[in-house]
Design a protein around this motif. Structure first.
Motif, PDB file in Angstrom:
ATOM      1  N   SER A   1      40.864  39.697  55.090  1.00 24.79           N
ATOM      2  CA  SER A   1      40.459  38.450  54.426  1.00 24.79           C
ATOM      3  C   SER A   1      40.256  38.649  52.932  1.00 24.79           C
ATOM      4  N   THR A   2      39.654  39.771  52.566  1.00 28.13           N
ATOM      5  CA  THR A   2      39.411  40.059  51.156  1.00 28.13           C
ATOM      6  C   THR A   2      40.725  40.230  50.412  1.00 28.13           C
ATOM      7  N   LEU A   3      41.658  40.950  51.016  1.00 28.75           N
ATOM      8  CA  LEU A   3      42.962  41.145  50.384  1.00 28.75           C
ATOM      9  C   LEU A   3      43.719  39.825  50.277  1.00 28.75           C
ATOM     10  N   ALA A   4      43.706  39.026  51.349  1.00 29.52           N
ATOM     11  CA  ALA A   4      44.414  37.747  51.318  1.00 29.52           C
ATOM     12  C   ALA A   4      43.894  36.860  50.188  1.00 29.52           C
ATOM     13  N   ALA A   5      42.578  36.804  50.021  1.00 28.63           N
ATOM     14  CA  ALA A   5      41.993  35.997  48.949  1.00 28.63           C
ATOM     15  C   ALA A   5      42.390  36.533  47.580  1.00 28.63           C
ATOM     16  N   ALA A   6      42.412  37.861  47.428  1.00 22.39           N
ATOM     17  CA  ALA A   6      42.787  38.461  46.153  1.00 22.39           C
ATOM     18  C   ALA A   6      44.244  38.171  45.811  1.00 22.39           C
ATOM     19  N   LEU A   7      45.125  38.225  46.810  1.00 21.35           N
ATOM     20  CA  LEU A   7      46.535  37.937  46.575  1.00 21.35           C
ATOM     21  C   LEU A   7      46.741  36.468  46.212  1.00 21.35           C
ATOM     22  N   ALA A   8      46.073  35.581  46.942  1.00 19.28           N
ATOM     23  CA  ALA A   8      46.215  34.147  46.665  1.00 19.28           C
ATOM     24  C   ALA A   8      45.721  33.803  45.271  1.00 19.28           C
ATOM     25  N   ALA A   9      44.701  34.523  44.803  1.00 21.24           N
ATOM     26  CA  ALA A   9      44.155  34.255  43.471  1.00 21.24           C
ATOM     27  C   ALA A   9      45.146  34.594  42.366  1.00 21.24           C
ATOM     28  N   ARG A  10      46.148  35.399  42.694  1.00 22.26           N
ATOM     29  CA  ARG A  10      47.138  35.794  41.699  1.00 22.26           C
ATOM     30  C   ARG A  10      48.278  34.793  41.571  1.00 22.26           C
ATOM     31  N   ALA A  11      48.347  33.835  42.455  1.00 18.06           N
ATOM     32  CA  ALA A  11      49.441  32.849  42.430  1.00 18.06           C
ATOM     33  C   ALA A  11      48.828  31.451  42.403  1.00 18.06           C
TER      34      ALA A  11
ATOM     35  N   THR B   1      40.880  51.800  51.624  1.00 18.41           N
ATOM     36  CA  THR B   1      39.607  52.537  51.688  1.00 18.41           C
ATOM     37  C   THR B   1      38.933  52.649  50.323  1.00 18.41           C
ATOM     38  N   GLY B   2      39.696  52.932  49.279  1.00 16.43           N
ATOM     39  CA  GLY B   2      39.099  53.142  47.971  1.00 16.43           C
ATOM     40  C   GLY B   2      39.101  51.932  47.063  1.00 16.43           C
ATOM     41  N   TRP B   3      39.565  50.794  47.580  1.00 13.14           N
ATOM     42  CA  TRP B   3      39.678  49.585  46.764  1.00 13.14           C
ATOM     43  C   TRP B   3      38.317  48.934  46.591  1.00 13.14           C
ATOM     44  N   ALA B   4      38.020  48.496  45.363  1.00 17.89           N
ATOM     45  CA  ALA B   4      36.724  47.880  45.092  1.00 17.89           C
ATOM     46  C   ALA B   4      36.697  46.396  45.446  1.00 17.89           C
ATOM     47  N   GLY B   5      37.848  45.819  45.794  1.00 16.65           N
ATOM     48  CA  GLY B   5      37.861  44.406  46.162  1.00 16.65           C
ATOM     49  C   GLY B   5      38.196  43.503  44.990  1.00 16.65           C
ATOM     50  N   PRO B   6      38.055  42.184  45.186  1.00 19.33           N
ATOM     51  CA  PRO B   6      38.480  41.221  44.170  1.00 19.33           C
ATOM     52  C   PRO B   6      37.887  41.440  42.796  1.00 19.33           C
ATOM     53  N   ALA B   7      36.668  41.998  42.744  1.00 20.22           N
ATOM     54  CA  ALA B   7      36.042  42.204  41.437  1.00 20.22           C
ATOM     55  C   ALA B   7      36.864  43.143  40.577  1.00 20.22           C
ATOM     56  N   GLY B   8      37.719  43.934  41.220  1.00 21.10           N
ATOM     57  CA  GLY B   8      38.513  44.889  40.465  1.00 21.10           C
ATOM     58  C   GLY B   8      39.854  44.363  40.004  1.00 21.10           C
ATOM     59  N   ARG B   9      40.213  43.148  40.370  1.00 20.28           N
ATOM     60  CA  ARG B   9      41.563  42.690  40.045  1.00 20.28           C
ATOM     61  C   ARG B   9      41.654  42.188  38.611  1.00 20.28           C
TER      62      ARG B   9
END
Length: 221
Positions: free
Chosen positions: A43-53, A213-221
């Protein structure tokens, strides 16, 4: 014939690799599936990807959970989250409607974590949406209903995450929904980890594997 090896990418804490990994969004609608074990970060990745488009929409497979009343009727309440506890054919049909990109809004269901129940008509997918990211555990299973859903997607990414990170997330999620610490752990061991093994076994069918595993999540994008 053996299946081809799948590329594996380990995301850095700032997720800088995502910009290069996300397929270009052109005039045709792009449908991207995100799969992975419970708690892996779909879910976190999906939201981060959608935020880029701009205009992109996330459609969760969890909106097709069977309601508890139906799970009880089928004797599946204690397996909630397993493949057979979803309306997978309904999910495939929705993806087909989204793929067709009609000239009207397509309404998709969501999943309300506070209620632990699906919520109909909660996610609007307008005709203008250039990218739809759909995330769920079972997009790469071989059952006919899951194959039917996969057929509508341009690509499916499988995400992984070390158990030392993933399992505490699951425990916290179950406790937030009202389970005691002991009940949360019993559910993770009996249900979530069995589902995780099933999902991870299908990773070889993914177009790409991402280690979060090492990704900080959306705050890092």
């Amino acid at each position: 014939m053996p299946e081809a090896a799948v590329d594996v990418v380990r995301l850095s804490p700032d997720g800088r690799e995502l910009a290069a990994l996300l397929p270009a969004v052109g005039p045709d609608r792009l449908l991207l599936g995100i799969t992975g074990a419970p708690g892996a970060g779909k879910s976190t990745l999906a939201a981060a990807l959608a935020a880029r488009a701009p205009g992109a929409v996330v459609v969760p497979m969890d909106g097709f959970h069977l309601a508890d009343v139906e799970l009880v009727r089928r004797g599946l309440r204690e397996r909630k989250g397993a493949p057979e506890t979803f309306d997978a054919w309904g999910y495939a049909a929705l993806l087909g409607r989204i793929r067709a990109r009609p000239d009207h809004v397509v309404m998709a269901p969501a999943f309300e974590r506070d209620l632990e129940q699906p919520l109909a008509g909660a996610v609007p997918v307008p005709p203008s949406a250039p990218l739809v990211v759909t995330e769920g555990n079972y997009l790469l299973l071989e059952g006919p209903e899951w194959v039917a859903a996969r057929a509508w997607l341009d690509a499916v990414w499988h995400v992984t995450c070390d158990a030392a990170v993933r399992v505490p997330r699951l425990l916290a999620r179950h406790q937030a929904s009202g389970k005691s610490p002991a009940a949360a752990r019993e559910w993770v061991v009996r249900v979530d980890e069995a589902n995780a093994a099933l999902v991870d076994a299908a990773a070889r069918r993914a177009d790409l594997v991402l280690d979060l595993t090492g990704w900080a999540g959306p705050a890092g994008r």
